[in-house]
Design an enzyme around this catalytic site. Structure first.
Site, PDB file in Angstrom:
ATOM      1  CG  HIS A   8      -0.161   0.223   2.546  1.00 43.30           C
ATOM      2  ND1 HIS A   8       0.283  -1.001   3.165  1.00 43.30           N
ATOM      3  CD2 HIS A   8       0.070   1.230   3.331  1.00 43.30           C
ATOM      4  CE1 HIS A   8       0.645  -0.583   4.385  1.00 43.30           C
ATOM      5  NE2 HIS A   8       0.660   0.670   4.272  1.00 43.30           N
ATOM      6  CG  HIS A  67       8.232  11.834  -8.244  1.00 44.71           C
ATOM      7  ND1 HIS A  67       9.547  11.906  -8.405  1.00 44.71           N
ATOM      8  CD2 HIS A  67       7.910  10.996  -9.376  1.00 44.71           C
ATOM      9  CE1 HIS A  67      10.010  11.527  -9.457  1.00 44.71           C
ATOM     10  NE2 HIS A  67       8.960  10.597 -10.045  1.00 44.71           N
ATOM     11  CD  GLU A 116       7.298  11.194 -13.537  1.00 43.99           C
ATOM     12  OE1 GLU A 116       7.635  11.151 -14.683  1.00 43.99           O
ATOM     13  OE2 GLU A 116       7.714  10.538 -12.412  1.00 43.99           O
TER      14      GLU A 116
END
Length: 139
Positions: A8, A67, A116
């Site tokens: 997760h 990110h 992204e």
């Protein structure tokens, strides 16, 4: 130990309700459960969790390139950009890239977590690096 896959993703957020709206609208994530300080989503088979932590510093996150990237089809990039703009999402200036590196759009959630949408694959990136980046070592 045998890692079976990604279990997760969890993001600390300062405002649970605002973040629930963001993840539903931007990612079309399906809200599964919400508690006083936690929410779980299904994001196309990915377990996404939010934990509300109101009083932690968040400024340093803006300085990092860290990110989470999601794959999208190249044909959907422009509609993804328009979707983010329509929702007034904070879109970041992208980095310069070679054509072989494919295309991306970077953006943040309300707490500054960077995301992204990327049109390339790992295999395409490795081929590009093998062909163009002779200083790199491959294993």
């Amino acid at each position: 130990m045998n890692i079976k896959g990604l279990n997760h993703l969890l993001f600390s957020v300062s405002n649970l309700e605002q973040s629930i709206d963001f993840y539903q609208q931007v990612f079309d994530a399906k809200l599964l459960v919400k508690g006083r300080s936690t929410a779980y989503f299904d994001l196309n088979g990915i377990w996404l969790a939010l934990n509300e932590e109101k009083h932690i510093p968040r400024n340093e996150i803006n300085e990092s390139y860290t990110h989470t990237a999601f794959s999208i089809d190249e044909s959907e990039l422009e509609s993804a950009i328009q979707h983010l703009k329509a929702l007034n999402v904070n879109i970041l200036e992208g980095r310069e890239r070679a054509e072989q590196d494919k295309q991306s759009i970077y953006f943040t959630d309300p707490d500054g977590h960077k995301f992204e949408f990327h049109t390339g694959t790992l295999q395409e990136r490795l081929k590009y690096y093998r062909d163009q980046k002779k200083h790199m070592t491959f294993y």
